[in-house]
Design a protein around this motif. Structure first.
Motif, mmCIF file in Angstrom:
data_model
loop_
_atom_site.group_PDB
_atom_site.id
_atom_site.type_symbol
_atom_site.label_atom_id
_atom_site.label_comp_id
_atom_site.label_asym_id
_atom_site.label_seq_id
_atom_site.Cartn_x
_atom_site.Cartn_y
_atom_site.Cartn_z
ATOM 1 N N ASP A 17 0.826 -1.216 0.000
ATOM 2 C CA ASP A 17 0.000 0.000 0.000
ATOM 3 C C ASP A 17 0.859 1.265 0.000
ATOM 4 N N LEU A 18 1.685 1.403 -1.037
ATOM 5 C CA LEU A 18 2.544 2.589 -1.132
ATOM 6 C C LEU A 18 1.668 3.831 -1.206
ATOM 7 N N GLU A 19 2.204 4.939 -0.706
ATOM 8 C CA GLU A 19 1.391 6.176 -0.641
ATOM 9 C C GLU A 19 0.942 6.634 -2.018
ATOM 10 N N ILE A 20 1.695 6.249 -3.071
ATOM 11 C CA ILE A 20 1.341 6.720 -4.423
ATOM 12 C C ILE A 20 -0.010 6.163 -4.874
ATOM 13 N N THR A 73 -11.122 2.489 -16.721
ATOM 14 C CA THR A 73 -9.805 1.848 -16.880
ATOM 15 C C THR A 73 -8.750 2.881 -17.278
ATOM 16 N N PHE A 74 -7.508 2.529 -17.004
ATOM 17 C CA PHE A 74 -6.381 3.381 -17.419
ATOM 18 C C PHE A 74 -5.736 2.861 -18.700
ATOM 19 N N GLY A 75 -6.152 1.690 -19.146
ATOM 20 C CA GLY A 75 -5.468 1.035 -20.265
ATOM 21 C C GLY A 75 -5.945 1.479 -21.635
ATOM 22 N N LYS A 76 -6.908 2.385 -21.675
ATOM 23 C CA LYS A 76 -7.427 2.782 -22.989
ATOM 24 C C LYS A 76 -7.053 4.255 -23.239
ATOM 25 N N ALA A 77 -8.005 5.183 -23.160
ATOM 26 C CA ALA A 77 -7.651 6.578 -23.504
ATOM 27 C C ALA A 77 -6.555 7.139 -22.604
ATOM 28 N N LEU A 78 -6.387 6.598 -21.415
ATOM 29 C CA LEU A 78 -5.370 7.153 -20.518
ATOM 30 C C LEU A 78 -3.976 6.562 -20.765
ATOM 31 N N GLY A 79 -3.893 5.616 -21.691
ATOM 32 C CA GLY A 79 -2.596 5.156 -22.188
ATOM 33 C C GLY A 79 -1.716 4.422 -21.192
ATOM 34 N N SER A 80 -2.288 4.001 -20.052
ATOM 35 C CA SER A 80 -1.474 3.350 -19.025
ATOM 36 C C SER A 80 -2.020 1.944 -18.781
ATOM 37 N N TYR A 81 -2.283 1.592 -17.538
ATOM 38 C CA TYR A 81 -2.815 0.262 -17.226
ATOM 39 C C TYR A 81 -3.492 0.317 -15.859
ATOM 40 N N GLY A 82 -4.426 -0.605 -15.635
ATOM 41 C CA GLY A 82 -5.108 -0.641 -14.345
ATOM 42 C C GLY A 82 -6.519 -0.092 -14.462
ATOM 43 N N ALA A 129 5.559 2.254 -11.714
ATOM 44 C CA ALA A 129 5.682 2.942 -13.009
ATOM 45 C C ALA A 129 4.297 3.168 -13.621
ATOM 46 N N VAL A 130 3.411 2.199 -13.432
ATOM 47 C CA VAL A 130 2.048 2.298 -13.968
ATOM 48 C C VAL A 130 1.291 3.420 -13.252
ATOM 49 N N ILE A 131 1.506 3.513 -11.961
ATOM 50 C CA ILE A 131 0.834 4.572 -11.196
ATOM 51 C C ILE A 131 1.345 5.949 -11.642
#
Ligand SMILES: Cc1ncc(COP(=O)(O)O)c(C=O)c1O
Length: 390
Positions: free
Chosen positions: A81-84, A236-245, A274-276
């Motif tokens: 549970d990192l603060e990020i 999701t982050f994996g589509k328009a936001l270009g990341s993952y999760g 890195a994903v965050i």
């Protein structure tokens, strides 16, 4: 093994066998299949805003990787549970105008975790017939009585609610705000009215709307002004936001409940730093630079105009996902192969991903596409459809 061989043979014979085909990403929307020299323009990516290649997104991922390490090392309820995670959740809650938010490893994990947390044996789930497989799987896992209503058919939905709602203590209605394979929108304002009449949890999957629609890019819930009427906004982050999760944005109480009940959250390693970092940077870009989504919407309008100019008659729906219906799976595969021969990379979407008899070419417009490419693509598509009498 006999059963497995029979399955594969049947899929091959009916043109529905799924196979993997490794690609080299050349950048700016271009790809090259590993086994050939062809340079193809990708029309099947959900990186709608092109943010997966944005220098600030890549830079943030690199920075978080170096600062916090490659992996989270554990689930959130252990030492992962990192603060990020909390920083990103606060940003999501602000973006979606909710009290709180919770991260999930992916959209699939979000849907298969949230739905069984909200409905169980003895409860009712009402779900749009064209909902994504992850929603179906969530319903299956829940053990609740699940009834599908005809796609976007409010009369059918109301009829189900009239007949069944009173027989169950708790009821969950799940829809997508932009449907992944059809590109159309759900009638969200009417669904919120039905919620007031019948009483149910309303969950909206904004996987294909997050980052694109609404004044701040938060999605259709924002555009329709109904955030108070939605219990869980999943995205999701994996589509328009270009990341993952993925995330669930909801009330504080709902998020506290999910932390205790959503098994795909509890029993899964937290997202890699890195994903965050990438997701934080994308959210910042979407919130601060409206041009990304204005550019995309202009390209979508341009492409649809080109399709009409080339004699295609459909209205092509309201979003960046443009399905061109073919019907038969083998014909859809052949059409996709022809397009590929002419420099256009996209997949024929076939059953079981879509209902029988509705195989299609699914065009997904992204900010990588230049007007000249869209113009050329529309002309090629029209030519191939005419040539094959489709
Ligand atoms: C509507 C919808 N929900 C959920 C998902 C799953 O999201 P993810 O790819 O992050 O697992 C997808 C697509 O992948 C989708 O289209």
């Amino acid at each position: 093994m006999e059963r497995i061989r029979k399955f594969l043979l049947e899929r091959r014979q009916t043109g529905t066998l799924r196979t993997l085909a490794p690609l080299v990403r050349l950048g700016h929307g271009w790809v090259r299949p590993l086994d050939s020299g062809e340079k193809l323009l990708d029309f099947s990516s959900n990186d709608y805003l092109g943010l997966a290649e944005h220098p600030e997104v890549i830079g943030a991922a690199r920075k978080y990787l170096e600062m916090f390490g490659a992996g989270a090392g554990a689930a959130r309820l252990m030492s992962g549970d990192l603060e990020i995670n909390h920083l990103l959740e606060q940003e999501i809650a602000r973006f979606k105008s909710t009290e709180a938010a919770l991260l999930f490893g992916s959209g699939y994990l979000a849907n298969t975790g949230i739905i069984p947390a909200l409905a169980g044996r003895g409860d009712l789930i009402v779900t749009d017939r064209l909902n994504h497989a992850s929603i179906y799987d969530g319903c299956l896992l829940s053990g609740a009585r699940t009834i599908r209503f005809r796609h976007n058919d409010l009369n059918h939905l109301e009829q189900i609610l009239q007949e069944k709602r009173s027989q169950y203590n708790s009821c969950l209605l799940v829809v997508e705000s932009i449907y992944s394979m059809d590109g159309d929108r759900c009638p969200l304002v009417e669904l919120v009215k039905l919620k007031k009449r019948f009483g149910f949890f309303l969950m909206v999957d904004e996987a294909h709307a997050t980052g694109i629609y609404g004044e701040n890019g938060a999605g259709i819930i924002e555009e329709d002004g109904v955030s108070d009427g939605v219990d869980i906004a999943m995205g999701t982050f994996g589509k328009a936001l270009g990341s993952y999760g993925a995330y669930a944005a909801a009330s504080r109480e709902m998020v506290d409940y999910l932390v205790n009940r959503a098994r795909t959250f509890i029993y899964s390693t937290a997202l890699p730093p890195a994903v965050i970092g990438a997701s934080l940077a994308s959210l910042y870009l979407v919130g601060s630079e409206v041009q990304h989504r204005l550019d995309l919407l202009a390209k979508v309008a341009f492409f649809k105009k080109q399709l009409r100019k080339n004699g295609l008659k459909d209205d092509f729906g309201p979003s960046q996902i443009i399905p061109v219906m073919i019907g038969d799976s083998a014909k859809a595969l052949a059409a996709a192969a022809e397009l590929r021969r002419r420099g256009i990379y996209l997949k024929a979407v076939r059953p079981p991903t879509v209902p029988e008899g509705t195989a299609r070419l699914r065009f997904s417009i992204t900010n990588h596409h230049r007007e000249e490419d869209l113009k050329r693509c529309a002309a090629i598509l029209a030519e191939e459809l005419r040539r094959h009498k489709l």
